[in-house]
Design a protein around this motif. Structure first.
Motif, short mmCIF file in Angstrom:
data_model
loop_
_atom_site.label_atom_id
_atom_site.label_comp_id
_atom_site.label_asym_id
_atom_site.label_seq_id
_atom_site.Cartn_x
_atom_site.Cartn_y
_atom_site.Cartn_z
N ASP B 49 -6.76 -22.47 20.88
CA ASP B 49 -5.29 -22.44 20.94
C ASP B 49 -4.80 -22.85 22.32
O ASP B 49 -3.92 -23.71 22.47
CB ASP B 49 -4.79 -21.04 20.62
CG ASP B 49 -5.02 -20.65 19.20
OD1 ASP B 49 -4.09 -20.73 18.40
OD2 ASP B 49 -6.15 -20.27 18.88
N ILE B 52 -5.50 -26.63 23.20
CA ILE B 52 -4.53 -27.60 22.66
C ILE B 52 -3.30 -27.65 23.55
O ILE B 52 -2.86 -28.73 23.99
CB ILE B 52 -4.14 -27.21 21.22
CG1 ILE B 52 -5.32 -27.40 20.28
CG2 ILE B 52 -2.97 -28.04 20.76
CD1 ILE B 52 -5.06 -26.88 18.90
N VAL B 53 -2.75 -26.48 23.87
CA VAL B 53 -1.54 -26.43 24.70
C VAL B 53 -1.82 -27.06 26.07
O VAL B 53 -1.02 -27.85 26.58
CB VAL B 53 -1.05 -24.98 24.85
CG1 VAL B 53 0.11 -24.92 25.80
CG2 VAL B 53 -0.65 -24.43 23.52
N ASN B 138 -5.25 -16.91 11.54
CA ASN B 138 -5.39 -17.17 12.97
C ASN B 138 -4.99 -15.91 13.73
O ASN B 138 -3.83 -15.53 13.76
CB ASN B 138 -4.51 -18.36 13.36
CG ASN B 138 -4.67 -18.72 14.81
OD1 ASN B 138 -5.51 -18.17 15.50
ND2 ASN B 138 -3.86 -19.64 15.27
N ALA B 141 -2.16 -16.12 16.35
CA ALA B 141 -0.81 -16.10 15.78
C ALA B 141 -0.45 -14.70 15.33
O ALA B 141 0.69 -14.26 15.52
CB ALA B 141 -0.73 -17.08 14.62
#
Lengths: 147, 184
Positions: B49, B52-53, B138, B141
């Protein structure tokens, strides 16, 4: 802002649509796979920034996309609050997750308010970054009109 | 473990290059190397996660820097100048403070749990009940939008404030530059 050469413009035209779709995918599948609203929103904003850098822009289009981005930025914030209020009006706490009502776990429609909140954050981050890019990169056109 | 050390050494080298090199475009590229190494480190410790950011934000940052440098100047005027006489004393004080901090930090860091073996008091419960409680596969999330949704609300407010602030500051500067010629 002036544009770039026709090589860059052709490649940008081919890639930008796929970038946009990939950002939407990352946002919508945020509750199943790595990613989420923030990453997806930044990717969507990157597709807009790519088009703007490659093709340049004229005064009118910059002004309208500035309005468009500030509208969607505010809409994303309000949508997140609205998603939180859903739990409140259903009789639970603010931002309470109503995951058991719709969908099955591990499928696209699942997770209660989590996908909706991801969409709201994606809208907000994408439009906000795009607005900041417009403000910093094109202030001489956009910011001329005062309130 | 070895891969992470390789990535960390590459980050240190790129950071030194970014400070010392005279061409600003090369400095921006070296800074991008630091950011992408951070992304690789995130992948190595299994945090996709964040990776990616980090990758996307780093791409945007390098593009912004390159766009600005291509339209202004390439040369860094502060590199290679000798240290001024009056700056020697503050430099010595700061260096001494950093040394003291490192000596004290050594004792603190020896108390921390070893790398790769975290103390999992809260996280163990989240991993155990995350899917049943939220319905989201996830776990990241599930944590940021369910267990810690108020934190995310605060983050959204912070982002909104930042965007409004940037737009306000830039707009005011633009207006002053527009009005001045009329007043004179």
């Amino acid at each position: 802002m002036r544009g770039m050469t026709s090589i860059v413009q052709t490649v940008a035209g081919l890639v930008a649509g796929m970038l946009f779709l990939y950002g939407c995918y990352i946002t919508l599948h945020g509750h199943l796979t790595p990613g989420g609203g923030f990453a997806g929103g930044v990717i969507v904003a990157a597709s807009f920034i790519l088009m703007s850098l490659a093709f340049g822009s004229v005064e009118d289009s910059e002004r309208s996309s500035y309005r468009f981005s500030s509208f969607f930025e505010s809409l994303g914030g309000l949508l997140f609050l609205g998603v939180g209020l859903v739990g409140y009006f259903a009789g639970y706490a603010f931002l309470n997750n109503l995951w058991a009502m719709v969908g099955r776990p591990l499928h696209l429609v699942s997770g209660g308010i989590i996908p909706l909140a991801n969409i709201a954050i994606g809208l907000k981050v994408g439009a906000g970054l795009w607005a900041i890019f417009l403000a910093l990169g094109a202030s001489q056109y956009v910011m001329k009109e005062g309130p | 473990m070895t891969e992470i050390y390789v990535v960390l050494i590459a980050m240190l080298a790129a950071a030194v290059v970014a400070i010392e090199v005279k061409d600003l475009l090369a400095a921006a590229v070296a800074m991008g190397m630091v950011g992408f190494s951070v992304a690789i480190a995130f992948i190595l410790v299994q945090a996709p996660d964040l990776a990616i950011v980090q990758i996307v934000v780093e791409i945007l940052t390098v593009v912004f820097f390159a766009a600005v440098i291509l339209r202004t100047t390439h040369t860094d005027t502060t590199v290679g100048k000798r240290l001024k006489q009056e700056l020697v004393f503050p430099a010595v004080v700061y260096g001494g403070f950093a040394l003291l901090f490192m000596v004290l930090a050594c004792r603190v860091f020896s108390e921390l749990p070893a790398f790769g073996e975290p103390v999992m008091r809260v996280a163990r419960d989240y991993i155990a009940i995350g899917l049943q409680q939220t319905g989201a596969a996830n776990l990241v999330a599930a944590v940021i939008l369910d267990f810690r949704a108020y934190d995310t609300l605060g983050e959204v407010v912070v982002l909104f404030t930042a965007v409004v602030g940037v737009l306000t500051v830039v707009r005011r500067l633009g207006r002053k530059a527009d009005k001045k010629p009329e007043e004179k």
